[in-house]
Scaffold this motif. Sequence first.
Motif, PDB file in Angstrom:
ATOM      1  N   LEU A 128      82.629  -0.408 -23.795  1.00  0.00           N
ATOM      2  CA  LEU A 128      82.227  -1.752 -24.206  1.00  0.00           C
ATOM      3  C   LEU A 128      82.343  -1.802 -25.710  1.00  0.00           C
ATOM      4  N   ALA A 129      82.217  -2.975 -26.284  1.00  0.00           N
ATOM      5  CA  ALA A 129      82.346  -3.107 -27.738  1.00  0.00           C
ATOM      6  C   ALA A 129      81.221  -3.982 -28.265  1.00  0.00           C
ATOM      7  N   THR A 130      80.858  -3.723 -29.514  1.00  0.00           N
ATOM      8  CA  THR A 130      79.859  -4.559 -30.165  1.00  0.00           C
ATOM      9  C   THR A 130      80.072  -4.531 -31.671  1.00  0.00           C
ATOM     10  N   ALA A 131      79.422  -5.460 -32.342  1.00  0.00           N
ATOM     11  CA  ALA A 131      79.591  -5.616 -33.784  1.00  0.00           C
ATOM     12  C   ALA A 131      78.546  -4.811 -34.552  1.00  0.00           C
ATOM     13  N   ASP A 141      88.084  -3.421 -38.041  1.00  0.00           N
ATOM     14  CA  ASP A 141      87.740  -4.738 -38.574  1.00  0.00           C
ATOM     15  C   ASP A 141      88.983  -5.602 -38.412  1.00  0.00           C
ATOM     16  N   HIS A 142      88.882  -6.628 -37.581  1.00  0.00           N
ATOM     17  CA  HIS A 142      90.030  -7.495 -37.294  1.00  0.00           C
ATOM     18  C   HIS A 142      90.178  -8.637 -38.297  1.00  0.00           C
ATOM     19  N   GLY A 146      83.398  -8.606 -38.876  1.00  0.00           N
ATOM     20  CA  GLY A 146      83.115  -7.325 -39.513  1.00  0.00           C
ATOM     21  C   GLY A 146      83.576  -6.185 -38.629  1.00  0.00           C
ATOM     22  N   THR A 147      82.994  -5.037 -38.822  1.00  0.00           N
ATOM     23  CA  THR A 147      83.402  -3.854 -38.068  1.00  0.00           C
ATOM     24  C   THR A 147      82.925  -3.966 -36.625  1.00  0.00           C
TER      25      THR A 147
END
Length: 180
Positions: free
Chosen positions: A121-124, A146-147, A152-153
Amino acid sequence: MSELIRLAVPEDAGRLQYIIYEAYVTIRELELQWPAAHADLALVQDNIVKNECYVLELNGEIAATLTLLKEKFYLWDTGLPFLKWFAVDPKYQGLGIGTKLLAWVEKSIIRDNLGAPAVTLATAEKHPWLLAMYERKGYERIESVDHNNRDGTMHLLRKVVNPELFNVWIQSKEEERLHH
Protein backbone atom coordinates in the motif's frame (compact mmCIF):
# COMPACT_ATOMS: atom_id res chain seq x y z
CA MET A 1 -22.66 -6.83 18.26
CA SER A 2 -22.81 -8.77 14.99
CA GLU A 3 -19.97 -8.41 12.50
CA LEU A 4 -19.86 -9.40 8.86
CA ILE A 5 -17.07 -8.95 6.31
CA ARG A 6 -18.15 -9.15 2.68
CA LEU A 7 -17.54 -7.77 -0.79
CA ALA A 8 -19.30 -4.50 -1.49
CA VAL A 9 -22.08 -4.38 -4.08
CA PRO A 10 -23.03 -1.36 -6.20
CA GLU A 11 -25.94 -0.59 -3.85
CA ASP A 12 -23.36 0.09 -1.10
CA ALA A 13 -21.82 2.99 -3.04
CA GLY A 14 -23.71 5.77 -1.26
CA ARG A 15 -22.72 4.53 2.20
CA LEU A 16 -19.11 3.97 1.09
CA GLN A 17 -18.90 7.43 -0.44
CA TYR A 18 -20.02 8.89 2.90
CA ILE A 19 -17.52 6.82 4.94
CA ILE A 20 -14.58 7.59 2.65
CA TYR A 21 -15.42 11.30 2.48
CA GLU A 22 -15.75 11.60 6.26
CA ALA A 23 -12.65 9.50 7.01
CA TYR A 24 -10.48 11.40 4.50
CA VAL A 25 -10.93 14.89 6.02
CA THR A 26 -7.21 15.16 6.89
CA ILE A 27 -6.25 14.10 3.38
CA ARG A 28 -8.32 16.94 1.91
CA GLU A 29 -6.96 19.41 4.48
CA LEU A 30 -3.41 18.44 3.45
CA GLU A 31 -4.45 18.89 -0.21
CA LEU A 32 -3.23 15.41 -1.12
CA GLN A 33 -4.17 14.45 -4.67
CA TRP A 34 -5.89 11.18 -3.76
CA PRO A 35 -8.95 10.34 -5.90
CA ALA A 36 -10.75 8.71 -2.97
CA ALA A 37 -10.70 11.96 -0.97
CA HIS A 38 -13.03 13.62 -3.49
CA ALA A 39 -14.76 10.53 -4.89
CA ASP A 40 -18.21 11.06 -6.32
CA LEU A 41 -20.81 8.30 -6.42
CA ALA A 42 -19.75 7.19 -9.93
CA LEU A 43 -16.09 6.78 -8.87
CA VAL A 44 -17.11 4.76 -5.79
CA GLN A 45 -19.37 2.55 -7.95
CA ASP A 46 -16.51 2.12 -10.44
CA ASN A 47 -14.20 1.06 -7.59
CA ILE A 48 -16.73 -1.54 -6.40
CA VAL A 49 -17.16 -2.99 -9.90
CA LYS A 50 -13.51 -2.98 -11.03
CA ASN A 51 -11.81 -4.04 -7.79
CA GLU A 52 -12.42 -6.16 -4.71
CA CYS A 53 -13.95 -3.67 -2.31
CA TYR A 54 -14.41 -5.23 1.14
CA VAL A 55 -16.66 -3.91 3.87
CA LEU A 56 -17.04 -4.69 7.55
CA GLU A 57 -20.60 -4.38 8.81
CA LEU A 58 -21.54 -3.88 12.43
CA ASN A 59 -25.15 -4.76 13.20
CA GLY A 60 -26.04 -4.46 9.52
CA GLU A 61 -24.35 -1.05 8.98
CA ILE A 62 -21.14 -0.69 6.97
CA ALA A 63 -18.50 0.63 9.37
CA ALA A 64 -15.26 0.21 7.37
CA THR A 65 -14.00 -0.43 3.87
CA LEU A 66 -10.78 -1.52 2.16
CA THR A 67 -10.10 -2.13 -1.53
CA LEU A 68 -7.81 -4.67 -3.17
CA LEU A 69 -6.77 -3.23 -6.52
CA LYS A 70 -7.37 -5.67 -9.39
CA GLU A 71 -5.26 -3.96 -12.07
CA LYS A 72 -1.60 -3.00 -11.76
CA PHE A 73 -0.93 0.06 -9.63
CA TYR A 74 0.32 2.74 -12.00
CA LEU A 75 2.95 4.24 -9.65
CA TRP A 76 4.60 1.00 -8.55
CA ASP A 77 4.59 -2.44 -10.14
CA THR A 78 5.92 -4.83 -7.53
CA GLY A 79 4.00 -7.89 -8.65
CA LEU A 80 2.37 -7.92 -5.21
CA PRO A 81 -1.27 -7.14 -4.34
CA PHE A 82 -1.98 -3.46 -3.60
CA LEU A 83 -4.50 -2.12 -1.07
CA LYS A 84 -6.19 1.27 -1.28
CA TRP A 85 -9.23 3.26 -0.12
CA PHE A 86 -8.99 2.13 3.52
CA ALA A 87 -11.54 4.02 5.61
CA VAL A 88 -13.49 3.69 8.84
CA ASP A 89 -16.66 5.65 9.57
CA PRO A 90 -15.57 8.28 12.14
CA LYS A 91 -18.26 7.13 14.59
CA TYR A 92 -16.56 3.70 14.68
CA GLN A 93 -12.93 4.89 14.74
CA GLY A 94 -10.82 3.79 17.68
CA LEU A 95 -12.70 0.50 18.16
CA GLY A 96 -10.28 -1.68 16.21
CA ILE A 97 -12.75 -2.13 13.32
CA GLY A 98 -10.26 -1.00 10.67
CA THR A 99 -7.51 -3.18 12.12
CA LYS A 100 -9.85 -6.17 12.08
CA LEU A 101 -10.81 -5.60 8.42
CA LEU A 102 -7.20 -5.01 7.34
CA ALA A 103 -5.95 -8.15 9.15
CA TRP A 104 -8.77 -10.24 7.67
CA VAL A 105 -7.97 -9.09 4.10
CA GLU A 106 -4.24 -9.66 4.66
CA LYS A 107 -4.75 -13.22 5.91
CA SER A 108 -7.91 -14.52 4.25
CA ILE A 109 -7.59 -12.84 0.88
CA ILE A 110 -3.93 -11.93 0.26
CA ARG A 111 -2.27 -14.93 1.94
CA ASP A 112 -4.89 -17.70 1.76
CA ASN A 113 -6.94 -16.88 -1.36
CA LEU A 114 -4.32 -15.30 -3.61
CA GLY A 115 -1.36 -17.17 -2.16
CA ALA A 116 0.70 -13.98 -2.23
CA PRO A 117 3.81 -13.66 -0.07
CA ALA A 118 3.20 -10.01 0.84
CA VAL A 119 0.89 -7.05 0.28
CA THR A 120 1.61 -3.39 -0.51
CA LEU A 121 0.00 0.00 0.00
CA ALA A 122 1.15 3.60 -0.24
CA THR A 123 0.79 6.70 1.88
CA ALA A 124 2.09 10.24 2.11
CA GLU A 125 4.89 11.26 4.43
CA LYS A 126 3.17 14.55 5.20
CA HIS A 127 0.07 12.85 6.64
CA PRO A 128 0.41 13.25 10.42
CA TRP A 129 -0.32 9.65 11.46
CA LEU A 130 -0.89 7.21 8.56
CA LEU A 131 2.74 6.20 8.02
CA ALA A 132 3.25 5.44 11.73
CA MET A 133 -0.09 3.59 11.90
CA TYR A 134 0.83 1.27 9.02
CA GLU A 135 4.30 0.66 10.46
CA ARG A 136 2.68 -0.34 13.80
CA LYS A 137 0.59 -2.84 11.80
CA GLY A 138 3.74 -4.49 10.43
CA TYR A 139 4.27 -2.59 7.17
CA GLU A 140 7.78 -1.49 6.18
CA ARG A 141 8.87 1.24 3.78
CA ILE A 142 10.35 -0.23 0.62
CA GLU A 143 10.40 2.72 -1.78
CA SER A 144 9.84 6.46 -1.69
CA VAL A 145 9.17 8.93 -4.47
CA ASP A 146 8.03 12.52 -4.94
CA HIS A 147 5.89 12.86 -8.07
CA ASN A 148 5.97 16.68 -7.92
CA ASN A 149 2.17 16.83 -7.64
CA ARG A 150 2.04 18.62 -4.23
CA ASP A 151 1.65 15.31 -2.36
CA GLY A 152 5.30 15.37 -1.28
CA THR A 153 7.10 12.13 -0.60
CA MET A 154 4.95 9.05 -1.07
CA HIS A 155 6.02 5.80 0.56
CA LEU A 156 5.34 2.35 -0.79
CA LEU A 157 4.93 -0.02 2.15
CA ARG A 158 4.99 -3.79 2.23
CA LYS A 159 3.85 -6.36 4.77
CA VAL A 160 4.96 -9.97 4.57
CA VAL A 161 1.95 -12.26 5.10
CA ASN A 162 3.68 -15.58 4.32
CA PRO A 163 7.37 -15.54 5.35
CA GLU A 164 8.32 -18.87 3.70
CA LEU A 165 6.76 -17.90 0.40
CA PHE A 166 8.26 -14.42 0.69
CA ASN A 167 11.79 -15.85 0.94
CA VAL A 168 11.19 -17.88 -2.24
CA TRP A 169 9.70 -14.80 -3.94
CA ILE A 170 12.70 -12.63 -2.99
CA GLN A 171 15.11 -15.28 -4.32
CA SER A 172 13.23 -15.45 -7.63
CA LYS A 173 13.31 -11.63 -7.93
CA GLU A 174 17.05 -11.67 -7.26
CA GLU A 175 17.59 -14.33 -9.91
CA GLU A 176 15.51 -12.32 -12.41
CA ARG A 177 17.59 -9.26 -11.68
CA LEU A 178 20.85 -11.17 -12.20
CA HIS A 179 19.69 -12.58 -15.56
CA HIS A 180 18.66 -9.18 -16.98
